[in-house]
Design a protein around this motif. Structure first.
Motif, PDB file in Angstrom:
ATOM      1  N   SER A   1       0.812  -1.222   0.000  1.00 52.60           N
ATOM      2  CA  SER A   1       0.000   0.000   0.000  1.00 52.60           C
ATOM      3  C   SER A   1       0.841   1.266   0.000  1.00 52.60           C
ATOM      4  O   SER A   1       0.311   2.372   0.146  1.00 52.60           O
ATOM      5  CB  SER A   1      -0.920   0.008   1.223  1.00 52.60           C
TER       6      SER A   1
ATOM      7  N   SER B   1      -0.057   4.802  -1.504  1.00 54.29           N
ATOM      8  CA  SER B   1      -1.515   4.984  -1.491  1.00 54.29           C
ATOM      9  C   SER B   1      -2.051   5.045  -0.072  1.00 54.29           C
ATOM     10  O   SER B   1      -3.249   4.831   0.145  1.00 54.29           O
ATOM     11  CB  SER B   1      -2.193   3.839  -2.251  1.00 54.29           C
ATOM     12  N   GLY B   2      -1.198   5.303   0.892  1.00 55.29           N
ATOM     13  CA  GLY B   2      -1.639   5.458   2.274  1.00 55.29           C
ATOM     14  C   GLY B   2      -0.818   4.656   3.259  1.00 55.29           C
ATOM     15  O   GLY B   2      -0.801   4.971   4.460  1.00 55.29           O
ATOM     16  N   GLY B   3      -0.110   3.615   2.810  1.00 55.16           N
ATOM     17  CA  GLY B   3       0.705   2.814   3.710  1.00 55.16           C
ATOM     18  C   GLY B   3       1.914   3.584   4.207  1.00 55.16           C
ATOM     19  O   GLY B   3       2.626   4.210   3.417  1.00 55.16           O
TER      20      GLY B   3
ATOM     21  N   SER C   1      -1.682   2.795   8.384  1.00 55.34           N
ATOM     22  CA  SER C   1      -2.155   3.872   7.501  1.00 55.34           C
ATOM     23  C   SER C   1      -3.231   4.660   8.228  1.00 55.34           C
ATOM     24  O   SER C   1      -3.794   4.207   9.227  1.00 55.34           O
ATOM     25  CB  SER C   1      -2.715   3.302   6.191  1.00 55.34           C
TER      26      SER C   1
ATOM     27  N   ASN D   1      -5.799   5.896   6.372  1.00 60.91           N
ATOM     28  CA  ASN D   1      -7.005   5.791   5.539  1.00 60.91           C
ATOM     29  C   ASN D   1      -7.497   4.356   5.412  1.00 60.91           C
ATOM     30  O   ASN D   1      -8.333   4.065   4.563  1.00 60.91           O
ATOM     31  CB  ASN D   1      -6.744   6.377   4.149  1.00 60.91           C
TER      32      ASN D   1
ATOM     33  N   THR E   1      -5.855   1.666   4.362  1.00 65.61           N
ATOM     34  CA  THR E   1      -5.296   0.841   3.289  1.00 65.61           C
ATOM     35  C   THR E   1      -4.270  -0.165   3.810  1.00 65.61           C
ATOM     36  O   THR E   1      -3.958  -1.127   3.117  1.00 65.61           O
ATOM     37  CB  THR E   1      -4.630   1.727   2.226  1.00 65.61           C
ATOM     38  N   GLU E   2      -3.745   0.064   5.028  1.00 63.80           N
ATOM     39  CA  GLU E   2      -2.767  -0.857   5.603  1.00 63.80           C
ATOM     40  C   GLU E   2      -3.127  -1.125   7.061  1.00 63.80           C
ATOM     41  O   GLU E   2      -3.374  -0.195   7.836  1.00 63.80           O
ATOM     42  CB  GLU E   2      -1.348  -0.279   5.524  1.00 63.80           C
TER      43      GLU E   2
END
Length: 780
Positions: free
Chosen positions: A738, A741-743, A761, A763, A765-766
């Protein structure tokens, strides 16, 4: 030892600078051995002056000792003793040394001087000396009266007795050599494959053997002379050389690591050998060194019929004439032929100086080698292997690398009785393997420690095999770094945990609930709750049994973690305290008021206010001498803690310096501009910038470094490994799917063998978790 108390190594050293006959006379006097009379004539009584004359007088004296003190006569004139045997060994060694120097060195200097018009001998004297040497080569021993006739009947009887004793000794040595060869064959597998050296670099013994074979092939193409007579002699000499390298008691009894005699006929310790056995030509020297049999002759080409006549003509010339002929011969040779001569000649002048030196000096020489070269040297021979395994030598190598503890390994097989593997060497090998695993080893599947649900891990501690993570879910979790299991959850705070410290089984945590708590990591019990701050406890630093906490209430407090009492309150900042350092003597704090302050906690006074930053101070490092502060104004400042002066202003970053680490005047800084820089705080110079095509793509969140590597984490979801000295990127240790993309990798903590990463994360994602990577090695 001599009577003066000097070790034998010193005596041997003196022999190289003092007249040999004088020193040998001293030995005879000390041991009570009667000094032999000087015969009026001897094979070495030719005239001469200068250096040549001195060496001939030495040989004359030693020869006289061998003539007047043969084994049979010594028994009749004096009582045999260990001292007499020692004297005879020294005399035999001196005889070999002087004759070799005479034939190999002095003769060349003599003839060379004649060519230059500075000869000390006339042409007639030169020929006379050459005849004497040729007579020695022909094994002719003159009578003491100088008549040159054969030995008398009584002398021949004594010679037969001596010959019988010598043959018996030779047979005994040959049998011992054969027996030892059998033992060596059983141990070859252990000695040839030295795993310690293989960890650094594969041995190049095979390539050296190929080179030796090629050299022998070249030799085959130039000569075709029968050497069947030399082979048994050379084989026995080779066995003697193996015995010299044997690490048993017979070698250790010689402090210098060498035996007195190395020649093929110097085997008997009961008496002196005839001086005629000393090699006088290069061919004799090669045969005495055991290399005659290695010189195989070419069989595809028949020798020219004129070869023997040509050799006889050459031998009939004087020394200067031979040198002149050799000069002309070399000029007429092709380069390949000259190369062949070098391959034949050069090995004869190579000496194993390590084995010839006393052990203490040999170890001193080896101490200058790098560990990699030291492991290569251990493959040379047995004696070198014993020296290269010296425990004190490897302890110094470990000290240079910062290795504090030896490693003891139980081994199934022992190379030789009495041979001990160095625990410090094992520690060095282990550390090298660990560093190799970090740099290029296969990345094992990391242990995944899931916890804290989807909350942020705000602080991370790692000590021994215990991991402690703090989160904004108001809890701390204690994990096993070995099994990956959550051992216990510390519950008690009513707000998010934003700072923590750990020592042994004691954990201290600071929270938004304005308190600090002291926990027992083994039981999970809260020992103390420390009240006093009026806002979030944002930072703390633990030293021994005291912890200093900084809060958003702009104050710092000093606590005793054993009693739970607040010892001191430090007031002076006008904004939130963001970072603090404590070394047991001074407290240094950085705050959002752009200031850095140095405190004396015992008197609760501010010693220095370090002004210069133009924005919030977010990070600090303190080594007792220097204070290093990082600010949102993009600069890093180095201060003198005693004077409060700004020594250097380090510029180059473009944003907030979020994390720093300082060791031995080396500073590594991580910045929100996605770069990492390495500085020398003594000079203020930027040594390296960790960037390039493999640099982080987002803000650097955390970093650690040791003497070899720098480990960095980032909001881009990666953990990268860099070379500290060169600044080169090595590889990615962690890459989140991720990432980008947020990780995020929030925190990292590393030991010598493990890396712990707190990832997640904001958001979703992780998943929030801890990753544990292991780089340890098995030394069994």
């Amino acid at each position: 030892r001599t009577r003066a108390g000097r070790p034998r190594g010193t005596f041997v050293k003196l022999m190289s600078s003092s007249p040999a006959h004088y020193l040998l006379g001293k030995v005879l006097k000390l041991t009570g051995t009667p000094t032999p009379p000087f015969p009026s004539h001897s094979p070495f009584s030719a005239g001469g002056g200068g250096e040549e004359s001195r060496r001939r007088r030495e040989l004359h004296f030693i020869w006289s000792l061998s003539v007047s003190h043969p084994p049979a006569r010594v028994a009749a004139t004096c009582t045999p003793s260990a001292n007499l045997v020692k004297v005879q060994e020294v005399a035999s060694w001196l005889l070999e040394m002087n004759q070799e120097l005479l034939s190999g060195g002095s003769k060349r200097r003599r003839t060379g001087g004649s060519l230059r018009g500075n000869a000390s001998l006339s042409h007639g004297e030169e020929e006379q000396m050459n005849r004497v040497v040729e007579e020695q080569e022909g094994h002719c021993v003159r009578n003491p009266d100088g008549s040159g006739a054969e030995a008398s009947s009584s002398t021949s009887d004594e010679a037969q007795v001596a010959t019988a004793e010598e043959e018996e000794n030779n047979n005994q040595i040959t049998a011992e050599a054969k027996e030892e060869n059998k033992e060596e064959e059983q141990e070859d597998g252990e000695e040839e494959m030295d795993q310690d050296s293989d960890d650094f670099e594969q041995s190049d013994e095979s390539s050296r053997e190929e080179d030796s074979t090629n050299g022998n092939d070249v030799t085959d193409q130039n000569y075709n002379i029968d050497i069947s007579i030399q082979q048994p002699l050379a084989q026995l000499t080779k066995n003697q050389m193996k015995r010299k390298l044997d690490p048993g008691p017979e070698v250790r009894s010689f402090s210098s690591g060498k035996k007195p005699c190395k020649g093929s006929e110097y085997k008997s310790t009961a008496g002196l050998v005839p001086c005629s056995a000393t090699p006088t030509t290069f061919g004799d020297l090669r045969a005495a060194n055991g290399q005659g049999q290695q010189r195989r002759r070419i069989t595809t080409v028949q020798p020219p019929p004129e070869l023997q006549d040509w050799l006889k003509t050459f031998q009939s010339w004087s020394g200067p004439e031979r040198l002149l002929a050799l000069d002309e011969l070399i000029d007429s040779c092709e380069p390949t032929q000259v190369k062949h001569m070098m391959q034949v000649i050069e090995p004869q002048f190579q000496r194993d100086f390590i084995s010839l030196l006393p052990k203490e000096l040999a170890l001193y020489v080896l101490s200058f080698l790098d560990p990699k070269d030291l492991l290569q040297a251990a493959q040379t021979c047995r004696y070198w292997r014993i020296l290269a395994e010296d425990n004190l030598l490897w302890r110094e190598k470990c000290k240079e690398e910062g290795i504090d503890e030896p490693v003891y390994i139980k081994r199934r097989k022992v190379i030789k009785p009495g041979f001990a593997h160095s625990p410090w060497k094992s520690a060095y090998i282990r550390q090298h393997r660990i560093d190799t695993n970090w740099r290029c080893g296969d990345l094992k599947t990391p242990k995944v420690l899931k916890g804290h649900d989807d909350h942020v891990i705000t602080c991370l501690q790692f000590c021994g095999n215990r991991i402690v993570s703090g989160s904004d879910d108001n809890t701390l979790k204690v994990w096993s770094a070995v099994t990956g299991k959550c051992l216990r959850t510390l519950v008690g705070h009513t707000g998010g945990v934003w700072s923590s410290q750990m020592r042994g089984n004691i954990i201290i945590s600071g929270s938004t609930d304005r308190t600090l708590k002291v926990w027992n990591a083994d039981s999970g019990e809260c020992i103390h709750t420390l009240y006093g701050h009026t806002s979030t406890v944002r930072c703390m630093h633990l030293h021994e049994n005291r912890v200093v906490s900084g809060s958003r209430d702009a104050t710092l407090r000093v606590w005793d973690i054993e009693t739970g009492q607040c010892l001191h309150v430090l007031m002076g900042h006008v904004a939130a305290v963001r970072c603090v350092q404590y070394d047991g003597r001074r407290v240094v704090s950085g705050a959002y008021d752009f200031m850095v302050k140095v405190w004396d906690p015992e008197t609760e006074t501010c010693l220095h206010t370090l002004q210069g930053h133009t924005n919030r101070v977010y990070s600090l490092q303190f080594d007792g001498i220097h204070v290093v502060s990082g600010s949102l104004d993009t600069s890093i400042r180095v201060w003198d803690v005693e004077t409060g002066n700004c020594i250097h202003t380090l510029t180059g970053h473009q944003s907030l310096t979020s994390g720093m680490e300082l060791k031995d005047n080396t500073l590594v800084s991580g910045n929100a501009d996605s770069t990492v820089k390495i500085w020398d705080i003594k000079t203020g110079q930027c040594l390296q910038t960790l960037q390039g095509p493999n640099k982080h793509q987002s803000a650097v969140t955390c970093l650690q470094f040791n003497k070899n590597f720098v480990i960095t984490s980032s909001d881009d979801g990666t953990v990268k490994l860099w070379d500290l000295k060169t600044g080169e990127f090595i590889r990615n240790l962690v890459t989140l799917e991720s990432g980008g993309s947020g990780g995020v990798v929030w925190r990292i903590r590393a030991s010598n063998t493990k890396l712990v990463c707190a990832v997640g994360s904001r958001n979703g994602t992780e998943e929030t978790k801890l990753l544990v990577l292991d780089f340890d090695v098995d030394m069994k």
